[in-house]
Write an enzyme that holds these catalytic residues in place. Structure first.
Site, PDB file in Angstrom:
ATOM      1  N   ILE A  83       2.657   1.827  -2.291  1.00  0.00           N
ATOM      2  CA  ILE A  83       2.421   0.714  -2.410  1.00  0.00           C
ATOM      3  C   ILE A  83       1.020   0.355  -2.740  1.00  0.00           C
ATOM      4  O   ILE A  83       0.645  -0.908  -3.028  1.00  0.00           O
ATOM      5  CB  ILE A  83       2.969  -0.234  -1.469  1.00  0.00           C
ATOM      6  CG1 ILE A  83       2.398   0.049   0.075  1.00  0.00           C
ATOM      7  CG2 ILE A  83       4.589  -0.432  -1.158  1.00  0.00           C
ATOM      8  CD1 ILE A  83       2.753  -1.023   1.103  1.00  0.00           C
ATOM      9  N   GLY A  84       0.122   1.361  -2.662  1.00  0.00           N
ATOM     10  CA  GLY A  84      -1.238   1.118  -2.974  1.00  0.00           C
ATOM     11  C   GLY A  84      -2.001   2.333  -2.896  1.00  0.00           C
ATOM     12  O   GLY A  84      -1.724   3.463  -2.514  1.00  0.00           O
ATOM     13  N   GLY A 104      -6.272   3.733  -3.353  1.00  0.00           N
ATOM     14  CA  GLY A 104      -7.706   3.760  -3.357  1.00  0.00           C
ATOM     15  C   GLY A 104      -8.448   5.121  -3.358  1.00  0.00           C
ATOM     16  O   GLY A 104      -8.112   6.367  -3.227  1.00  0.00           O
ATOM     17  N   SER A 150      -9.875   6.203  -0.784  1.00  0.00           N
ATOM     18  CA  SER A 150      -9.818   7.100   0.496  1.00  0.00           C
ATOM     19  C   SER A 150      -8.466   7.624   0.782  1.00  0.00           C
ATOM     20  O   SER A 150      -8.455   8.320   1.569  1.00  0.00           O
ATOM     21  CB  SER A 150     -10.277   6.022   1.665  1.00  0.00           C
ATOM     22  OG  SER A 150      -9.270   5.046   1.628  1.00  0.00           O
ATOM     23  N   GLY A 151      -7.449   7.196  -0.087  1.00  0.00           N
ATOM     24  CA  GLY A 151      -6.238   7.595  -0.137  1.00  0.00           C
ATOM     25  C   GLY A 151      -5.173   6.564  -0.669  1.00  0.00           C
ATOM     26  O   GLY A 151      -5.284   5.806  -1.205  1.00  0.00           O
ATOM     27  N   LYS A 152      -3.939   7.079  -0.124  1.00  0.00           N
ATOM     28  CA  LYS A 152      -2.798   6.187  -0.475  1.00  0.00           C
ATOM     29  C   LYS A 152      -1.918   5.623   0.662  1.00  0.00           C
ATOM     30  O   LYS A 152      -2.188   5.783   1.872  1.00  0.00           O
ATOM     31  CB  LYS A 152      -1.632   7.097  -1.204  1.00  0.00           C
ATOM     32  CG  LYS A 152      -2.218   7.651  -2.395  1.00  0.00           C
ATOM     33  CD  LYS A 152      -1.197   8.544  -3.112  1.00  0.00           C
ATOM     34  CE  LYS A 152      -1.354   8.948  -4.583  1.00  0.00           C
ATOM     35  NZ  LYS A 152      -0.454   9.990  -5.214  1.00  0.00           N
ATOM     36  N   VAL A 153      -1.340   4.392   0.401  1.00  0.00           N
ATOM     37  CA  VAL A 153      -0.862   3.737   1.458  1.00  0.00           C
ATOM     38  C   VAL A 153       0.929   3.692   0.844  1.00  0.00           C
ATOM     39  O   VAL A 153       1.280   3.417  -0.282  1.00  0.00           O
ATOM     40  CB  VAL A 153      -1.101   2.137   1.433  1.00  0.00           C
ATOM     41  CG1 VAL A 153      -0.100   1.371   2.470  1.00  0.00           C
ATOM     42  CG2 VAL A 153      -2.700   2.120   1.930  1.00  0.00           C
ATOM     43  N   LYS A 161      -1.083   4.755   6.239  1.00  0.00           N
ATOM     44  CA  LYS A 161      -2.115   4.959   5.275  1.00  0.00           C
ATOM     45  C   LYS A 161      -2.532   6.566   5.280  1.00  0.00           C
ATOM     46  O   LYS A 161      -2.671   7.154   6.457  1.00  0.00           O
ATOM     47  CB  LYS A 161      -3.313   4.088   5.670  1.00  0.00           C
ATOM     48  CG  LYS A 161      -4.524   4.402   4.800  1.00  0.00           C
ATOM     49  CD  LYS A 161      -5.468   3.362   5.289  1.00  0.00           C
ATOM     50  CE  LYS A 161      -6.729   3.101   4.165  1.00  0.00           C
ATOM     51  NZ  LYS A 161      -7.669   2.104   4.703  1.00  0.00           N
ATOM     52  N   ASP A 165     -16.506  -5.577   6.134  1.00  0.00           N
ATOM     53  CA  ASP A 165     -15.853  -5.794   4.839  1.00  0.00           C
ATOM     54  C   ASP A 165     -14.794  -6.711   4.859  1.00  0.00           C
ATOM     55  O   ASP A 165     -13.702  -6.667   4.544  1.00  0.00           O
ATOM     56  CB  ASP A 165     -15.221  -4.382   4.298  1.00  0.00           C
ATOM     57  CG  ASP A 165     -14.858  -4.318   2.909  1.00  0.00           C
ATOM     58  OD1 ASP A 165     -15.287  -5.335   2.170  1.00  0.00           O
ATOM     59  OD2 ASP A 165     -14.173  -3.538   2.330  1.00  0.00           O
TER      60      ASP A 165
END
Length: 911
Positions: free
Chosen positions: A603-604, A606, A608-611, A625, A733
Site C-alpha cells: 500500500i506504499g 519509499g 527506506s522500504g515498502k508498507v 513496514k 518530521d
C-alpha cells in the site's frame, strides 16, 4: 520547634499580614504562592484582607465563615497539587482544578481532606497510579479524573467508597495484566450509590464483570473506546435506574440482551462492536428513547415494527449491518426524528410515506439497500423552515424505480444529491437556482433524458457533477464554464454539437466519452465524419480493448500463481531465521505476517522500504513496514548515512518506541528481525494519511469540526512526546503525511523515534549532518544551525494547521518562491483573511477557523523563542473548542460526547 513557628511566620508574611488575614486565608495565600498563575487569575487574593471569603473562586459557609468551596477550574494555573495546604481547610467540601496544567502525581495524602464531597481534577497532567487512599474519603460523592495520564489498574479499594455517585476515569492510560474480568475490578459492583460510571477512552480489556449489574442506582454507564470483549453480562434487568449506556468501539459480541432492551433506556450506543442476531422488539417500548446507534455490527432480521411509536427518537443509525425487511412506519411518530442513517443493509420495500411528513428530519441516508418504488414526495421538501440555514441536507438513496419528482427543487438546503445507479427517468426540472448550497450532483447510470438544464451553470458552489450513462441529448450547456468543477463526467449520453471553448481541451477528454455526435478539438471526438462512422470506430476500439484486456488478465493471473509459488517456497526456507520482539499482547505470530508479504498487499513504498496491509486470520488488519538492509548502518531497518548512529542503538530505540502508550500515537505491535531486513508491525489506519486525504478529491470529507478534531488529536500526541516521555522525543518530521487517520478520523502521529532518530541521551538539541524534515515544514533556523529541538516540531505542526485552514499544500508552484507560511502572511496583509481560508469550509465556523489560523501563525513564528510549547498549543486549541463543546448534546445536565458518523466509501457522496 514551637518557639521557631512565630519567627517562621514573620519571615513568610509581613507583620501586617499576620495581624489581618485569618488562618484559612494564610493557607490559601501560601497555595497561591506555590502555583504558577500566568493569567493572574488569583490576583484578588490579597494578604491585606482579614478573610478569604470575598476572594474570587472561594466560597465560605454563611454561618461559620469557614472556606467550604474552592473552584479553580479553567484558570490556566500550573504546578503540583498542594494537598498539604488544601487538607488544612477542615470544612472544604467542593474542590475543582478542572482544565488546568496541574502536574506530578496525585498524593496519597488526599485522604486527609475528610470533608470533600465533590473532587474534580479532570483535564490536567497528573501521572502515576491512582492512589488507593481515595476510598478513605468518607463523604465523597463525585470523583472526576478525566483526561489525565494515570496508568496501572483501578485500585480494588475503590469498592469501599461509601457514598460515591459519580466516577469518571475517561481518557487516561489505565492498563495492566488481563484477568477474567480484565481491568474493570469486580469490586466496583459494591458501589451501591453510584449514579455515573465513566471508564471510557482507556486501555481496558477483558469482559464486563457481572458484578456491575448490582449497581441499582446507576443512571449512566460509559465504557466506549476500550478493548472490551465477550458478551454483555447476565442480570442487566437489575439496572432499574439505567438510562444511558455507551459501550461502543469495543470488541463485544453475542446478541443484544432482551433484558437490556426491556429497561426504560433513553440512549443506547453499541456501535462498532461484533453484536449479531436480531434487535429485541422490547426496545420499541422505551418511553424515553431518543438515541439508538448500532452501526458497524452484524445484526440481522427486521427492525422492531413499533420502533418510534412510543419513543421520542431523535438519532437512529443502524448502518453497516445485515438488517432486512421494510422500514417501520412509526419512526417519526413523536415528531422529533432528526437523523436516519441506514446505509449498507438489505432493507427492501417502499419507503414509508410518514418519512415525507416528518417535519424534524434533517439528514437521511438510505443508500446501498434494496428499496423500490417512489420516494415519498414530502422528503423532497426537507429540511423544513424550522432548521437553521447553515445546515446542509444530504440525500443518498439507491435501488429506486420511478420518475424524477419535480418537487426536488424545494430542497433549498441540499448539499449533496446522489441518486446514481437507479432506474429513474424523465427530464430534469428547469428551476435549479434554489440549490444555493449544492456542491455535489451525482445522477449517473439512470435513464434521464432531454436537455441538460442551462441553470446548472448558476450553482456557484457546485464542484462535482456526474450525469454519465443516461440519455441526455442536445448541446453541452455553455453555462457549465462558470463552475469551478473538480469532477465533470457527461460521458455515454446522446449529446451533440460543439463543445464550449473551455472544455475543448484534451484534459477533459474522459468527461465526454461515448457521445458520438459531440464535436471538438479533442482527439477522438467528432472530426466532421458522420455519426455512424464515429460510432463504428468506437465499437471497434472497445472490442480491441476488451480482447487485449482479457489476454492481459490471463497473463497476469498465470504470472501471479507462478510468482506466489516461488515466494511461498522461499519463505518456507527463511521463516526459521526471523526473531520476534513484541511490545503488546499479540494475537498473531510472525509466520502469519510473513505469509502475507506479497506485492499484491503493498500500500506504499519509499526509499527506506515498502508498507504492506496484512489482514490477519481474526479479520483484523495491521500495517507492516519492511525496511531494507544493506551495507549502510541501520537503525530498525532505516538506513542512516555517514555512521551518525551506532548499530548498538537499535535495541534502545525500539525499546523506547515500544513503551509509548498514547491514544494519538500510532501503536507499534512488534518488530521482526533477520540479518538482512527488519519488519515493523503497526496498527492499521483505515483513512490513510491526512495529507493524502486533505489534498485529494476526497478533501470534501473533511469538514471543519473533523479538521479541528484532527488538529487537537495530533497536538495531544506531540505534547506527549515533548513533555511526558523520559527522555523527551523530538519528531523531526512532523507533516500531514505523517498524521494518520482511523475509521472515525481520529488522528495518530506516525513515523517517529525509529524512522527519525534524535539524540535521546544528550541534554540539548543535536546538530545533524544530514537533512531532517520535509520541504515546506522545516523551521527557518534549521538552515543555519542544523539543530533540532521541540521548537522545530512546533513550527512543522504550525504548517499542518495552515494546511487544515487553507486546504493548500505546504509548497505549491502557485506560491512562486514562497512556501505556505510566507504565502499566508502575504495574502493576509494584501487581501485579508477571506482569501486565505479554504472555500470548502462552511462560513458558519469562520470565527473558530480564524482563531486556529492565529495559533498556526504563532507556531510558525520565525524566532523559535516566540513559538509556544506544544503543551500550550493544546491548551489554546482546547479553548477554541469550548464553543463547539457547548453545542454538544447534554445528558442528565452533564456534557457528554456526541458522535458524528459517516461513511467514507460512499462512492463520492459527501456528508
Amino acid at each position: 520547634m514551637l518557639l521557631l513557628l512565630p519567627l517562621l511566620l514573620c519571615l513568610l508574611f509581613p507583620p501586617s499580614t499576620i495581624l489581618s488575614l485569618n488562618q484559612e486565608g494564610l493557607y490559601l495565600y501560601q497555595l497561591k504562592v506555590s502555583l504558577d498563575d500566568p493569567d493572574s487569575s488569583l490576583s484578588s487574593w490579597n494578604d491585606r484582607d482579614d478573610t478569604p471569603c470575598h476572594w474570587t473562586h472561594v466560597k465560605c459557609d454563611s454561618v461559620t465563615r469557614s472556606v467550604n468551596s474552592l473552584d479553580l477550574s479553567n484558570t490556566n494555573i500550573a504546578g503540583p497539587l498542594p494537598v498539604s495546604l488544601l487538607c488544612r481547610l477542615r470544612n472544604l467540601s467542593y474542590l475543582s482544578f478542572s482544565n488546568n496544567s496541574i502536574n506530578s502525581t496525585l498524593p496519597s495524602e488526599i485522604s486527609m481532606c475528610r470533608s470533600l464531597i465533590h473532587l474534580d481534577l479532570s483535564q490536567n497532567l497528573l501521572t502515576g497510579t491512582l492512589p488507593h487512599t481515595l476510598a478513605e474519603l468518607p463523604n465523597l460523592q463525585y470523583l472526576d479524573l478525566t483526561g489525565n495520564n494515570f496508568s496501572g489498574d483501578i485500585p480494588d479499594s475503590f469498592a469501599r467508597f461509601e457514598k460515591l455517585e459519580v466516577l469518571s476515569l475517561v481518557s487516561n492510560l489505565l492498563d495492566g495484566t488481563c484477568s477474567l474480568v480484565g481491568l474493570i475490578p469486580d469490586s466496583l459492583g459494591k458501589l451501591k450509590k453510584l449514579r455515573d460510571l465513566d471508564l471510557a477512552l482507556n486501555n481496558l480489556f477483558g469482559s464486563i464483570p457481572s458484578s456491575l449489574t448490582a449497581l441499582t442506582s446507576v443512571y449512566q454507564i460509559e465504557l466506549y473506546n476500550n478493548s472490551l470483549s465477550g458478551e454483555l453480562p447476565l442480570g442487566m434487568s437489575n439496572l432499574t435506574s439505567l438510562r444511558l449506556l455507551d459501550a461502543s468501539m469495543n470488541q463485544l459480541s453475542g446478541t443484544i440482551p432482551e433484558e437490556l432492551c426491556g429497561l426504560p433506556l433513553e440512549s443506547l450506543n453499541l456501535y462498532e462492536n461484533r453484536f449479531e442476531g436480531e434487535l429485541p422488539e422490547s426496545i420499541a417500548n422505551s418511553p424515553g428513547l431518543y438515541e439508538l446507534r448500532l452501526f458497524g455490527n452484524r445484526l440481522t432480521g427486521k427492525l422492531p415494527k413499533n420502533l418510534g411509536k412510543y419513543s421520542p427518537l431523535r438519532w437512529v443509525d443502524v448502518s453497516h449491518n445485515q438488517l432486512s425487511g421494510e422500514l417501520p412506519a412509526t419512526l417519526c411518530d413523536k415528531g422529533e426524528l432528526e437523523e436516519l442513517l441506514m446505509i449498507y443493509n438489505s432493507f427492501s420495500g417502499e419507503l414509508p410515506a410518514t418519512l415525507g411528513a416528518c417535519q424534524s428530519l434533517s439528514r437521511i441516508r438510505l443508500g446501498f439497500n434494496r428499496f423500490s418504488g417512489d420516494v415519498p414526495a414530502g422528503i423532497w421538501g426537507l429540511p423544513h423552515d424550522g432548521w437553521k440555514t447553515s445546515w446542509s441536507f444530504q440525500v443518498v438513496i439507491t435501488s429506486l424505480v420511478g420518475r424524477c419528482l419535480r418537487a426536488i427543487v424545494n430542497l433549498a438546503q441540499l448539499g449533496t444529491l446522489d441518486l446514481h445507479n437507479n432506474e429513474l427517468s424523465g427530464e430534469l426540472p428547469e428551476r435549479l437556482r434554489s440549490f444555493k448550497k449544492l456542491n455535489e450532483m451525482n445522477l449517473a447510470n439512470n435513464s434521464f433524458k432531454g436537455k441538460i438544464p442551462e441553470e446548472i451553470g448558476s450553482l456557484s458552489v457546485l464542484n462535482y457533477l456526474d450525469l454519465s450513462q443516461n440519455k441526455f441529448s442536445g448541446k453541452v450547456p455553455s453555462g457549465l464554464q462558470n463552475l469551478k468543477l473538480n469532477q465533470l463526467n457527461l460521458s455515454y449520453n446522446r449529446l451533440s454539437g460543439n463543445l464550449p471553448p473551455l472544455f475543448a481541451k484534451d484534459m477533459y477528454r474522459n468527461s465526454f466519452l461515448g457521445n458520438p455526435a459531440l464535436c471538438g478539438d479533442i482527439k477522438g471526438l467528432c472530426d466532421g465524419r458522420d455519426e455512424a462512422k464515429a460510432a463504428g470506430y468506437v465499437w471497434l476500439l472497445r472490442t480491441i480493448f476488451i480482447v487485449a484486456a482479457l489476454v492481459f488478465f490471463i497473463g497476469v493471473v498465470w504470472f501471479y500463481f507462478k510468482y506466489r509459488n516461488f515466494k511461498m517456497a522461499q519463505r518456507a526456507i527463511d521463516k526459521s531465521k526471523w526473531t520476534l520482539m513484541s511490545f503488546h499482547k499479540l494475537g498473531f505470530s510472525e509466520n502469519e505476517i510473513l505469509d502475507c508479504l506479497d506485492e499484491d498487499n503493498v500500500i506504499g513504498s519509499g526509499s527506506s522500504g515498502k508498507v504492506y496491509k496484512v489482514v490477519l486470520s481474526n479479520g483484523e488488519a495491521v500495517a507492516v513496514k519492511k525496511l531494507w538492509g544493506g551495507t549502510k548502518k541501520e537503525i530498525g531497518c532505516v538506513d542512516i548515512e555517514r555512521g551518525q548512529i551506532q548499530d548498538g542503538a537499535f535495541d534502545a530505540e525500539v525499546e523506547t518506541l515500544g513503551k509509548i502508550r498514547h491514544k494519538n500515537i500510532v501503536k507499534l505491535w512488534c518488530c521482526c528481525i533477520t540479518r538482512d531486513c527488519k519488519l515493523l508491525v503497526y496498527e492499521y489506519m483505515q483513512n490513510g494519511s491526512l495529507g493524502d486525504l486533505l489534498h485529494s478529491c476526497k478533501g470534501g470529507l473533511l469538514d471543519w469540526p473533523t479538521r479541528f478534531k484532527i488538529a487537537v488529536d495530533a497536538a495531544d500526541g506531540l505534547s506527549y512526546l515533548h513533555h511526558d516521555c523520559v527522555p523527551p522525543i523530538v519528531h523531526r518530521d512532523v507533516k500531514s503525511n505523517n498524521i494518520l487517520l482511523d475509521v472515525d478520523f481520529g488522528a495518530r502521529v506516525a513515523d517517529f523515534g525509529v524512522a527519525k532518530v534524535v539524540d535521546a541521551i544528550g541534554k540539548g538539541a543535536k546538530s545533524m549532518s544530514v537533512i531532517a524534515g520535509s520541504c515546506g515544514y522545516i523551521a527557518p533556523e534549521y538552515a543555519y544551525t542544523l539543530r533540532v529541538n521541540e521548537k522545530s516540531d512546533i513550527y512543522s505542526f504550525g504548517v499542518v494547521i495552515l494546511e487544515l485552514v487553507t486546504g493548500r499544500l505546504p509548497v505549491d508552484p502557485e506560491f512562486g518562491e514562497k512556501d505556505l507560511v510566507k504565502w499566508t502572511c502575504t495574502i493576509l496583509d494584501q487581501k485579508g483573511v477571506d482569501h486565505v481560508l479554504d472555500p470548502k469550509l462552511d462560513s458558519c465556523f469562520k470565527e473558530e477557523i480564524c482563531k486556529v489560523l492565529n495559533i498556526g501563525l504563532l507556531c510558525t513564528s520565525p524566532l523559535p523563542i516566540n513559538r509556544p510549547s506544544m503543551r500550550r498549543v493544546v491548551k489554546m486549541l482546547q479553548e477554541v473548542g469550548t464553543e463547539n463543546l457547548s453545542k454538544s448534546v447534554k445528558k442528565d445536565g452533564k456534557l457528554s460526547p456526541y458522535y458524528y458518523y459517516d461513511d467514507t466509501s460512499d462512492q463520492g457522496s459527501l456528508a
